[in-house]
Design a protein around this motif. Structure first.
Motif, PDB file in Angstrom:
ATOM      1  N   GLN A 176       2.801  57.100  54.593  1.00 52.88           N
ATOM      2  CA  GLN A 176       3.019  56.093  55.633  1.00 52.88           C
ATOM      3  C   GLN A 176       4.494  55.687  55.657  1.00 52.88           C
ATOM      4  OE1 GLN A 176       0.584  56.036  57.434  1.00 52.88           O
ATOM      5  NE2 GLN A 176      -1.355  55.405  56.515  1.00 52.88           N
ATOM      6  N   GLY A 221       0.324  52.916  60.871  1.00 53.23           N
ATOM      7  CA  GLY A 221      -0.777  53.808  60.507  1.00 53.23           C
ATOM      8  C   GLY A 221      -0.474  55.247  60.849  1.00 53.23           C
ATOM      9  N   GLN A 262      -3.597  58.835  59.491  1.00 46.14           N
ATOM     10  CA  GLN A 262      -4.893  58.206  59.715  1.00 46.14           C
ATOM     11  C   GLN A 262      -6.015  59.032  59.091  1.00 46.14           C
ATOM     12  OE1 GLN A 262      -6.117  55.516  61.799  1.00 46.14           O
ATOM     13  NE2 GLN A 262      -4.072  54.729  62.250  1.00 46.14           N
ATOM     14  N   ASN A 288      -5.796  48.896  61.084  1.00 46.08           N
ATOM     15  CA  ASN A 288      -4.956  49.848  61.812  1.00 46.08           C
ATOM     16  C   ASN A 288      -5.717  51.112  62.227  1.00 46.08           C
ATOM     17  OD1 ASN A 288      -2.678  48.247  61.690  1.00 46.08           O
ATOM     18  ND2 ASN A 288      -1.894  49.202  59.827  1.00 46.08           N
ATOM     19  N   ASN A 295      -5.634  50.150  69.260  1.00 48.78           N
ATOM     20  CA  ASN A 295      -4.898  50.922  68.258  1.00 48.78           C
ATOM     21  C   ASN A 295      -4.686  52.362  68.708  1.00 48.78           C
ATOM     22  OD1 ASN A 295      -4.704  48.739  66.533  1.00 48.78           O
ATOM     23  ND2 ASN A 295      -6.324  49.403  65.153  1.00 48.78           N
ATOM     24  N   TYR A 332      -1.195  54.213  69.183  1.00 48.59           N
ATOM     25  CA  TYR A 332      -0.928  55.320  68.258  1.00 48.59           C
ATOM     26  C   TYR A 332      -0.507  56.585  69.000  1.00 48.59           C
ATOM     27  CZ  TYR A 332      -1.724  58.660  64.450  1.00 48.59           C
ATOM     28  OH  TYR A 332      -1.577  59.652  63.499  1.00 48.59           O
TER      29      TYR A 332
END
Length: 468
Positions: free
Chosen positions: A366, A372, A375, A404, A459, A463
């Motif tokens: 990370q 995040g 994942q 996250n 999210n 993302y």
């Protein structure tokens, strides 16, 4: 006793009920990985009967019908659609504890208004009800998507695909749901396959790059990747047995390619070395374009060779691979990270025993380039049931930041599968609700509601960088 699949289905606490009804249920659906055919969306396909929607291509259901001793004639054979539906109804009534039981009845409730329970005895009634409803304009492919509150769909597409249907959908102003391609270059990587050289010839034609070396293979894929990017692609996907990190020199990789191009078979080690080089090269290109790299692994495919020879792949004969490649996965990600070329990555293992190892791998890579960045993907395939989803989220919460998490996807070929998002959200709210009611997290509805909304939808938007 609770009623069968009522409004508080799965939700056993007041906190869970509040989180679901006031927050999760109100969020749109973003389906960032599925196998829907974009042609059917472009043409706004209409279905003649429920068998076409439910049993056409659904190997989840096919497996259970075989488990019920149903002859293949009624599964993938030439039996009538009505006969196939009957056999599925007779199977479903035995599927207590199976997610197919819940999914099927969620679909019957949400799309057909049927609140009973399907079985062999009432199959005729349900068949007629569903088929009558399917004649309504609201049940065309596009309208099912719209009524499901879907804002964006990512399909799964080969590098040689023209993306003509994506283009047609994007240009059709009457349909405002985004349908974007996702890059799936498995055929370009699978050097061991008998038809590999035929595929390279097609790739050469489409890309305009003569593929006669590993370097030119990557060059041709970069041409196609840029085309996919121009069509809005932000997600890539790879189906792997497992990530086996087997580094080799450029000279060695070119020698492996030359050997295969000459028509010779490659050894298992050569195959893994080639695939490692392929994945490293692709990962670097994804990083350049800020694309997310999805890695689906842990599956042993096509185990029933007799049936595979009859029916082909993706027909219900795959299983979990028990190999847990945690060290190899870490080495692979580290090789990309060492040169600061590690893209956003989502790891899906079909083996639930990998949950903890994935959770620890995430924390190694990370950084501040994305929230995040690495994942753990939602519980996948044989794990996308109540227990599997719960276990995956508990493990992720134990070892990382559940807040996250980018949440659910359908991974489906069916237009009715969006209720899987509802199923996931109910399980999510039940899990969080239990923690809160047990005093393990404050009863702060503002914070909890935002967390549930983010995992359900926000999210994933952030993302992948979708424009919504």
């Amino acid at each position: 006793m609770k009623q069968f699949m009522d409004k508080d289905f799965i939700l056993t606490t007041q906190t869970a009920q509040t989180l679901y009804h006031d927050f999760a249920a109100k969020m749109p659906v973003l389906d960032y990985h599925c196998h829907i055919n974009p042609k059917e969306i472009a043409e706004d396909r209409k279905f003649e009967n429920i068998t076409q929607v439910w049993l056409g291509g659904d190997h989840y259901k096919w497996r259970q019908m075989r488990s019920n001793g149903i002859d293949e004639k009624y599964i993938t054979g030439d039996a009538s659609d009505r006969e196939k539906f009957q056999k599925w109804a007779e199977t479903l009534e035995k599927a207590i504890g199976n997610p197919l039981y819940h999914w099927s009845h969620l679909e019957l409730q949400r799309y057909f208004g049927y609140t009973g329970h399907l079985n062999g005895e009432n199959a005729e009634e349900v068949w007629n009800l569903c088929n009558e409803k399917l004649q309504d304009a609201s049940m065309s492919a596009r309208n099912i998507i719209k009524q499901s509150n879907v804002t964006l769909i990512c399909t799964t597409d080969d590098p040689i695909d023209s993306l003509e249907w994506h283009k047609a959908i994007a240009e059709d102003k009457s349909f405002d749901v985004q349908v974007l391609p996702a890059w799936r270059p498995d055929k370009a990587m699978n050097i061991e396959k008998p038809d590999y050289l035929d595929y390279l010839a097609k790739l050469s034609d489409v890309s305009g790059v003569k593929v006669n070396s590993f370097a030119s293979l990557i060059e041709s894929l970069v041409v196609r990747l840029d085309f996919f990017a121009s069509m809005g692609c932000k997600a890539t996907d790879h189906a792997l047995e497992y990530v086996m990190y087997q580094p080799a020199s450029e000279t060695e990789i070119e020698a492996i390619f030359t050997k295969r191009a000459a028509g010779s078979a490659v050894t298992r080690i050569e195959e893994l070395q080639f695939k490692t080089a392929f994945m490293l090269a692709m990962g670097k290109e994804y990083h350049k374009r800020n694309m997310a790299m999805q890695l689906h692994y842990g599956c042993k495919r096509d185990n029933n060779v007799f049936r595979f020879n009859q029916l082909g792949p993706d027909t219900g004969f795959d299983c979990i691979n028990n190999f847990a490649p945690s060290a190899e996965m870490a080495d692979f990600l580290n090789a990309l990270n060492a040169t600061d070329e590690l893209p956003k990555t989502i790891l899906y293992s079909l083996n639930p025993n990998d949950n903890a190892s994935i959770g620890t791998i995430l924390g190694c890579f990370q950084d501040s380039s994305a929230v995040g960045k690495i994942q753990q993907g939602s519980a996948w395939w044989f794990n996308d049931h109540k227990t599997g989803m719960t276990d995956q989220m508990i493990s992720l919460a134990n070892l990382g930041l559940l807040g996250n998490f980018i949440g659910m996807l359908t991974d489906s070929r069916s237009f009715l599968s969006y209720t899987r998002h509802e199923y996931f959200r109910r399980i999510l709210c039940e899990l969080i609700g239990n923690w809160v009611e047990n005093g393990e997290y404050p009863d702060d509805k503002k914070v909890l509601g935002k967390m549930v909304e983010n995992i359900s939808y926000n999210n994933a938007v952030s993302y992948f960088g979708f424009d919504l």
